[in-house]
Design a protein around this motif. Structure first.
Motif, PDB file in Angstrom:
ATOM      1  N   SER A 107      -2.190   4.383  -6.783  1.00  0.00           N
ATOM      2  CA  SER A 107      -3.167   3.904  -6.851  1.00  0.00           C
ATOM      3  C   SER A 107      -3.685   3.015  -5.897  1.00  0.00           C
ATOM      4  O   SER A 107      -5.123   2.990  -6.472  1.00  0.00           O
ATOM      5  CB  SER A 107      -3.010   3.712  -8.792  1.00  0.00           C
ATOM      6  N   LEU A 108      -2.921   1.837  -5.867  1.00  0.00           N
ATOM      7  CA  LEU A 108      -3.848   0.896  -5.120  1.00  0.00           C
ATOM      8  C   LEU A 108      -4.744   1.423  -3.956  1.00  0.00           C
ATOM      9  O   LEU A 108      -5.311   1.279  -3.336  1.00  0.00           O
ATOM     10  CB  LEU A 108      -3.138  -0.403  -4.081  1.00  0.00           C
ATOM     11  N   ARG A 109      -3.547   2.518  -3.212  1.00  0.00           N
ATOM     12  CA  ARG A 109      -4.436   3.447  -1.948  1.00  0.00           C
ATOM     13  C   ARG A 109      -5.612   3.568  -1.907  1.00  0.00           C
ATOM     14  O   ARG A 109      -6.689   3.593  -1.375  1.00  0.00           O
ATOM     15  CB  ARG A 109      -3.146   3.793  -0.992  1.00  0.00           C
ATOM     16  N   LEU A 110      -5.825   4.171  -3.266  1.00  0.00           N
ATOM     17  CA  LEU A 110      -5.960   5.410  -3.346  1.00  0.00           C
ATOM     18  C   LEU A 110      -7.577   4.480  -3.676  1.00  0.00           C
ATOM     19  O   LEU A 110      -8.828   5.406  -3.384  1.00  0.00           O
ATOM     20  CB  LEU A 110      -5.885   5.966  -4.892  1.00  0.00           C
TER      21      LEU A 110
ATOM     22  N   LEU B 275       1.030  -1.554  -0.312  1.00  0.00           N
ATOM     23  CA  LEU B 275      -0.481  -0.272  -0.430  1.00  0.00           C
ATOM     24  C   LEU B 275       1.315   1.842  -0.009  1.00  0.00           C
ATOM     25  O   LEU B 275       0.374   2.463  -0.734  1.00  0.00           O
ATOM     26  CB  LEU B 275      -1.262   0.440   0.986  1.00  0.00           C
ATOM     27  N   VAL B 276       1.991   0.817   0.740  1.00  0.00           N
ATOM     28  CA  VAL B 276       2.875   2.542   0.773  1.00  0.00           C
ATOM     29  C   VAL B 276       3.419   2.638  -0.014  1.00  0.00           C
ATOM     30  O   VAL B 276       3.783   3.921  -0.795  1.00  0.00           O
ATOM     31  CB  VAL B 276       4.015   2.429   1.997  1.00  0.00           C
ATOM     32  N   THR B 277       4.183   2.240  -1.258  1.00  0.00           N
ATOM     33  CA  THR B 277       4.180   1.945  -2.602  1.00  0.00           C
ATOM     34  C   THR B 277       4.159   2.023  -3.857  1.00  0.00           C
ATOM     35  O   THR B 277       3.790   2.452  -4.540  1.00  0.00           O
ATOM     36  CB  THR B 277       5.425   0.543  -3.147  1.00  0.00           C
ATOM     37  N   ASP B 278       2.642   1.517  -3.781  1.00  0.00           N
ATOM     38  CA  ASP B 278       1.006   1.238  -4.578  1.00  0.00           C
ATOM     39  C   ASP B 278       0.042   2.333  -4.201  1.00  0.00           C
ATOM     40  O   ASP B 278      -0.734   2.818  -4.086  1.00  0.00           O
ATOM     41  CB  ASP B 278       0.874   0.400  -4.929  1.00  0.00           C
TER      42      ASP B 278
END
Length: 397
Positions: free
Chosen positions: A306-309, A301-304
């Motif tokens: 778009s996934l987090r959003l 989640l920290v590195t992605d």
């Protein structure tokens, strides 16, 4: 119809959200603190949670049965506060033995000697609440299932109350600046749940590992009971809210995080995991792989971005669908009216049991009920209660 709603938070959460709607259909009294005499009511509605602040609600319920809104399955912190917290260790021992027999007596001894650790999370000390309930509204599906397996002949429904009346979080920018974070920095918030009776709880090893594995992120911990929790949530990019799976409620941190669109990790099998679909939250398996799983998910989640959003948007949409109090007030009123029409016999039986409490006969029946529960018998056979009571010259029913 006249209702009395007992809750220490009549100014917030689901009580505040439902009160105006209930007041349109009934004559409603709000009881937000200890009172010398209870208000006259056709039915009392009791908000019961595993927090010491609900002590006056718990005491009122034990004197006058009513409709219980149960937010947690386990109520150890509440019972501990109402016994040991009021200087009565013997009452604490009695309550745990009454609820769980020898296992309860053992846990009571460990807790009173300072060696209880996480043992109390395994014993849901809720017997008094269930016995005093004329019906139960469960705040999660996990609580509903647990109650339905224990009570017979009483209505039990699930209403998603955890997302009602949530106050909006503070602004993200000032919240992050207060923590000294840059606008593009990443904050991982690890939640310590209020029911973790022996901190640091499940989140402790994850907190340490995340600090080591994610030097790019700021990792902080906050308690559910901390007044600064909303501002810390407002600043967070990812929330880690792992817990003992025996908890069946939602608490405060997870609904706030989900409704604010913050990707949140919860323990598989917990009340939060059973209430919230995969994708709305990320589930982490308790046990030997827990820390590795949690760290891997957080790193993703920290590195992605778009996934987090995307996960945040899904969470917000889910919460928005549960934020309308009108969806809950109808079923609650239907249940209250049904109970009010049929509760005379239940109240009479409760009054007899209450009058006999503390007698030798009542103590004997407590022991019989405890043994029956250990054998998987939820309710004593009708003829057994007068038989046991009669041996001691009592009319307990």
């Amino acid at each position: 119809m006249r209702l009395a709603l007992w809750s220490p938070r009549v100014g917030g959460g689901w009580p505040a959200a439902l009160a105006p709607l209930l007041a349109r259909e009934t004559r409603l009294d709000l009881v937000g603190t200890e009172v010398a005499a209870p208000p006259e009511a056709d039915l009392d509605i009791y908000d019961v949670a595993d927090e010491p602040a609900h002590g006056f609600v718990y005491r009122a319920l034990r004197e006058r049965p009513g409709l219980v809104v149960l937010e947690e399955w386990g109520l150890h912190r509440l019972v501990h506060a109402e016994t040991v917290g009021r200087g009565d260790e013997e009452a604490y021992r009695r309550e745990l033995r009454r609820a769980h027999g020898e296992a309860g007596a053992f846990v009571a001894r460990q807790v009173l000697s300072g060696r209880g650790g996480q043992l109390p999370t395994l014993l849901p000390v809720n017997e008094r609440v269930l016995e005093s309930s004329l019906g139960v509204v469960a705040a999660t599906e996990a609580v509903r299932a647990a109650v339905a397996a224990r009570v017979a002949g009483r209505a039990v429904v699930h209403l998603p109350l955890g997302f009602l009346g949530l106050a909006p979080l503070p602004g993200r920018v000032p919240a992050r600046r207060a923590l000294g974070l840059d606008d593009d920095g990443v904050l991982i918030l690890v939640i310590q749940h209020a029911h973790d009776v022996a901190p640091p709880g499940p989140g402790a090893p994850i907190l340490k590992r995340l600090c080591e594995a994610e030097p790019r992120a700021e990792v902080v911990q906050a308690s559910e009971a901390d007044p600064s929790l909303p501002s810390r949530l407002a600043a967070a990019d990812v929330v880690v809210a792992l817990e003992c799976p025996s908890r069946a409620g939602l608490g405060t941190a997870v609904p706030l995080a989900v409704s604010s669109g913050i990707p949140t990790l919860v323990s598989a099998g917990s009340g939060a995991a059973r209430e919230l679909p995969e994708g709305v939250v990320a589930r982490v398996s308790p046990g030997p792989t827990e820390t590795d799983e949690a760290v891997a998910i957080v790193q993703r989640l920290v590195t992605d971005d778009s996934l987090r959003l995307r996960m945040g948007r899904v969470a917000q949409a889910f919460a928005a669908g549960r934020r309308d109090p009108s969806r809950c007030v109808g079923p609650l009123l239907d249940m209250a009216r049904t109970i009010a029409r049929t509760m005379v016999a239940m109240k009479e039986a409760f009054a007899v049991r209450r009058a006999e409490e503390g007698s030798l006969a009542a103590t004997a029946l407590d022991e019989v009920r405890c043994g029956a529960r250990e054998l998987g018998v939820r309710e004593l056979p009708a003829g057994l209660v007068p038989l046991v009571a009669g041996l001691f010259g009592s009319e307990v029913s």
